[in-house]
Design an enzyme around this catalytic site. Structure first.
Site, PDB file in Angstrom:
ATOM      1  N   ALA A  30      -2.093   5.187  -9.080  1.00 58.22           N
ATOM      2  CA  ALA A  30      -1.022   5.068  -9.743  1.00 58.22           C
ATOM      3  C   ALA A  30      -0.106   3.620  -9.257  1.00 58.22           C
ATOM      4  CB  ALA A  30      -0.158   6.173  -9.654  1.00 58.22           C
ATOM      5  N   VAL A  45      -1.932   4.312  -4.149  1.00 59.04           N
ATOM      6  CA  VAL A  45      -0.850   3.618  -4.645  1.00 59.04           C
ATOM      7  C   VAL A  45      -1.467   2.108  -5.015  1.00 59.04           C
ATOM      8  CG1 VAL A  45       1.404   2.578  -4.284  1.00 59.04           C
ATOM      9  CG2 VAL A  45       0.905   5.113  -3.410  1.00 59.04           C
ATOM     10  N   LYS A  46      -1.059   1.818  -6.081  1.00 55.85           N
ATOM     11  CA  LYS A  46      -1.545   0.312  -6.527  1.00 55.85           C
ATOM     12  C   LYS A  46      -0.215  -0.673  -6.366  1.00 55.85           C
ATOM     13  CE  LYS A  46      -4.076  -0.531 -10.191  1.00 55.85           C
ATOM     14  NZ  LYS A  46      -4.487  -0.545 -11.718  1.00 55.85           N
ATOM     15  N   CYS A  47      -0.621  -1.557  -5.655  1.00 60.23           N
ATOM     16  CA  CYS A  47       0.538  -2.633  -5.474  1.00 60.23           C
ATOM     17  C   CYS A  47      -0.104  -4.109  -5.724  1.00 60.23           C
ATOM     18  CB  CYS A  47       0.763  -2.869  -3.977  1.00 60.23           C
ATOM     19  SG  CYS A  47       1.425  -1.155  -3.416  1.00 60.23           S
TER      20      CYS A  47
END
EC number: 2.2.1.2
Length: 222
Positions: A64, A90-92
């Site tokens: 996400a 967590v996508k960064c």
């Protein structure tokens, strides 16, 4: 090799999961926008609820993506996303601020996926910052007449050279050849649109063979 599905559609995720080959899911703001394009009241709370529904379908990593650009804001939003479910990744984006956020998350037990990676140096930085996954976008590189798969090969080689544990997710997959090439160069994962997943199972000679088998089977008496 692991297969993730690149979509936010619950129906597509369910259909792919029923095939027995699905290991995880990747989403991004653009994919979310596709499923809510007709909604005028879609809120961030709705977004989190949708991600939670995805986690209920698939027993594997669900990426996400944060929707902010500053490190502090990414960290705050990422911690909120990670609290949704134990499988959240967590996508960064691979930016300077994104690296700061990735380092924070990796130091605090939150899994991360460094996204929008277009160079081996970006991938190297992601691994050094502790990213669990890195996502080179092969299709977008191919679109500008640059070899996306060559980038994947470079990343795999660099990671193997130094023993980095970051897993390579081949993203922006456009066709079955991208999947085959990903497997050939040793990528850990391909994240694939549902339309391409279905193409992987199809071959005209299979269809032709089945047609012949059914014709021959029809002559048998009950």
């Amino acid at each position: 090799m692991k297969f993730f599905i690149d979509t936010a559609s619950l129906d597509e995720i369910k259909a792919a999961n029923e095939l027995g080959v699905l290991d995880g899911v990747t989403t991004n703001p653009s994919l979310i926008a596709k499923i809510v394009k007709d909604s005028t009241n879609f809120t961030y709370a709705d977004f989190k609820a949708h991600i939670a529904k995805i986690c209920e379908i698939v027993d594997g990593p669900v990426s996400a993506e944060v929707t902010t650009l500053k490190a502090g804001e990414m960290i705050a939003q990422g911690e909120e996303l990670a609290a949704i479910h134990k499988n959240i990744v967590v996508k960064c984006p691979l930016t300077v601020d994104g690296l700061k956020a990735i380092k924070h998350f990796s130091s605090n037990g939150i899994k991360t996926n460094a996204t929008l990676v277009f160079s081996p140096t970006q991938a190297l930085l992601a691994a050094k910052a502790g990213a669990d996954f890195v996502s080179p976008f092969v299709g977008r590189l191919d679109d500008i007449s640059t070899s996306g798969m060559e980038l994947v090969r470079q990343i795999v080689t660099i990671y193997d050279n130094y023993g980095y544990l970051t897993e390579v997710i081949v993203a922006s997959v456009r066709n079955p050849l991208h999947v085959v090439e990903s497997a050939m160069v040793g990528a850990d994962i391909a994240t694939i649109p549902y339309s391409v997943i279905k193409q992987l199972a199809n071959h005209p000679l299979t269809d032709k063979g089945l047609e012949k088998f059914m014709e021959d089977a029809a002559v048998m008496k009950p």
